[in-house]
Design a protein around this motif. Sequence first.
Motif, PDB file in Angstrom:
ATOM      1  N   VAL A   1      27.170 -46.871 -12.809  1.00 39.32           N
ATOM      2  CA  VAL A   1      27.257 -46.235 -11.580  1.00 39.32           C
ATOM      3  C   VAL A   1      28.488 -45.457 -11.158  1.00 39.32           C
ATOM      4  O   VAL A   1      28.683 -44.748 -10.446  1.00 39.32           O
ATOM      5  CB  VAL A   1      26.449 -46.910 -10.538  1.00 39.32           C
TER       6      VAL A   1
ATOM      7  N   TRP B   1      29.758 -41.742 -10.737  1.00 43.51           N
ATOM      8  CA  TRP B   1      28.603 -40.958 -10.430  1.00 43.51           C
ATOM      9  C   TRP B   1      28.032 -40.726  -8.906  1.00 43.51           C
ATOM     10  O   TRP B   1      28.144 -41.778  -8.195  1.00 43.51           O
ATOM     11  CB  TRP B   1      27.394 -41.335 -11.468  1.00 43.51           C
TER      12      TRP B   1
ATOM     13  N   VAL C   1      22.323 -41.761  -9.721  1.00 42.42           N
ATOM     14  CA  VAL C   1      21.790 -42.398 -10.811  1.00 42.42           C
ATOM     15  C   VAL C   1      20.380 -43.047 -10.763  1.00 42.42           C
ATOM     16  O   VAL C   1      20.298 -43.793  -9.865  1.00 42.42           O
ATOM     17  CB  VAL C   1      22.644 -43.754 -11.607  1.00 42.42           C
TER      18      VAL C   1
ATOM     19  N   ARG D   1      16.944 -42.221 -18.027  1.00 42.94           N
ATOM     20  CA  ARG D   1      18.193 -42.491 -16.873  1.00 42.94           C
ATOM     21  C   ARG D   1      19.093 -41.187 -16.656  1.00 42.94           C
ATOM     22  O   ARG D   1      19.730 -40.648 -17.728  1.00 42.94           O
ATOM     23  CB  ARG D   1      18.961 -43.675 -17.229  1.00 42.94           C
TER      24      ARG D   1
ATOM     25  N   HIS E   1      22.290 -39.418 -14.664  1.00 44.23           N
ATOM     26  CA  HIS E   1      23.537 -39.537 -13.869  1.00 44.23           C
ATOM     27  C   HIS E   1      23.891 -38.059 -13.515  1.00 44.23           C
ATOM     28  O   HIS E   1      23.833 -37.417 -14.271  1.00 44.23           O
ATOM     29  CB  HIS E   1      24.329 -40.084 -14.912  1.00 44.23           C
TER      30      HIS E   1
END
Length: 720
Positions: free
Chosen positions: A642, A645, A648, A685, A687
């Motif tokens: 994380v 970013w 996320v 996932r 970001h």
Amino acid sequence: MASPRRARLRFALFALAAVVVGVSHPLIEPALWIADRRISSNLLNVFDRTVEPVAILVLALPLGVLIDRARRRSVLVVSALLGAALTAVAAAGALGAPTWPLLLATIPASGVLASVTVVAQDAYLPSVVRRARLLPANALLTLLPCIVVVPMTLTGTVWQGSAFLFAVGLALAAAAALFRGVSAAETPPPPRAGLWREAAEGIRFTARHPALRAIALYVLLSSLLFELGDEVTDEARATAFHGPSATPIEYPWRLAIASAYGPVVLGALLAVLMHRRLGAFRLAWWALLVSAPFTLLLALSGPGAERIWYVLGSGVPATGAVIATVALLSHRQAVTPNRLLGRTGGLLLLLATVAEEAGELLEGPAGRLADLGGAAPPALATAAALAAAVPLLWARRSTVGDAAGLDDDDATDDGDQTSPDRAAGRPTSAIAGAVRRAGPPLAVLALLATLPATDLAYSRITTHDQCAPRYGEAARVPTGERSFICGARAGGRFATVSDRDLLAYGRAMCEVYPGPHADEGLIAPICPPAAARFQAAIDAEEAEYRAQEAASQKACDRSRHRPLIRPVRVARERTWTDYGVLESFEYDENTPSDPFDDGLLETAQDDDLVAAVPGHLITLSHSDYDICVTTETYRTRPPVEVKGWHRVVEIGYRSPAGHIELMDPMGGASLPNLAFRGKGHYRIRVHYRKPDWETRAPQHLLIMVFPGEGDRVVEHHRSR
């Protein structure tokens, strides 16, 4: 009393001279602007818009007094010679003489001289023709200059160069000779009482005479409110010929000719036919009251057959205005004592100038009002036109007896008080010789009048469909006549203009480049100066684009992600989107045929980053910035990252076809396939890092894909 033949000859000489002067000044105005290209167009515009009105405000009344003090014929001769001298100064500048300071003075001086000459002509005309023939004479003098000036305006032709200026100077000198040949007797000027006392006498007479007071108020109001009607008419023309529901075509030539000639021709003809029945003053206010309501028809203007409402709504009020102008001028000449004609004319010129300058302040509000559309703007324009006619309506009863003098053909004709030997008549051969001498100039003027009109003839028209498409040439300016014609006709413009006239229009615009009305992008293919400047702008824009591209790529390279575990595959791309959407859609028997049917875009917009349903995946980003995209596929679940970013988010996705290929739905190449195991369940996932708003650095997307069950949405991080 002079013979009718001699009276006709006298008026013919006067009319010919007046037409030459009336045509010369409008024709030389654009030529004066480009006589010396060393002078900035902005500076010329300042002189034209400020110095000329101020000069008229200061000189109108004194020059009106001068016209009444001197013989009007002498004033006209001197004014024509001064006009010739001014054009000679401009011609000398065109030849390279260092006369730019004189040229700056010539432009406003020419406008002032043209206005004063009109006042002197109006004051001299009652000595040239009988009072009963004032209105037909004024109608003819209104119509004749349009024969030459209107075709020049319609075709956009700009005559220029020292030769043309010298020719105009010679024409004005010839007009001075023609004025000198008009043998009309004039009443002796009154004793002098001082400049301002004599000017005050003209103002006092105008203010006390009911008809002249009404005419002055009409001139003041109509000039003040002119911008409102003009903006409403322009908006109606745009609606009829360039509106959203209309085929975008160029203003039709036939309609342009009809709208330019129609009101003048019909107005002059109707004024001549109706003035004896109604009287000049009554004819004026009747024409205004009858024609002004037609302005309401502009609200009905539209494409196709509805263009007739624009024609009627603009043409009929213009015709009424022409009738009123001719009738009121004739009535003023009939009721004003000869010794005050110059001063009353100068006062009306002063009032018109003041009102026009004040009306310029209404141009912006009038334009915004016209843009509203509907019936309100035409209704206000109609009300403004009727309001200008109210002073004439109030004065109608007090002018009943004034019409007798204008309509009485037996009234004393001061213009015919010639010497006894002239009254006895000249030999027929002498009169015929005079006619023969006046005939050639008239014939030449007629030929010159028809010469510009030949440009209106139709010729070959290359349609936009006949132009070959241009691909990959955006970085270079096209050249050649064909490129100019095809570029000009893009979007349906100039659809009814022939290739010949279109090229003439472009070359004329190139001659005045870089003037205020020259379209650089339009004329670049046939105008080397415009092409060079346009190409320089393209090159600068291209260089800026390449620099931004290099900076964006450098930012992507500098911010590469370093995986914490070994990925199956890593792909890096710098891309962009039209609407901030990267999308993957897989078809099978269980998915709808249209991706929009599943409502996923609305779900993604609610989450503001990513959303998925079986077979359909969407990620969102900012549409105005490049995206540094990194995709990583893993056999096992990677650690959560994380740091660095802004958001996320992890979601589940079922791939029915084994093709997860994100791309801009509006077009472009897709990213590599992320379904490295084929069909099945995956966890995705996403970001996201925001762009740098100040430096325009790109935004970043890191997409990790790995096998996993479940549709649960997990938000690992959201920056505050």
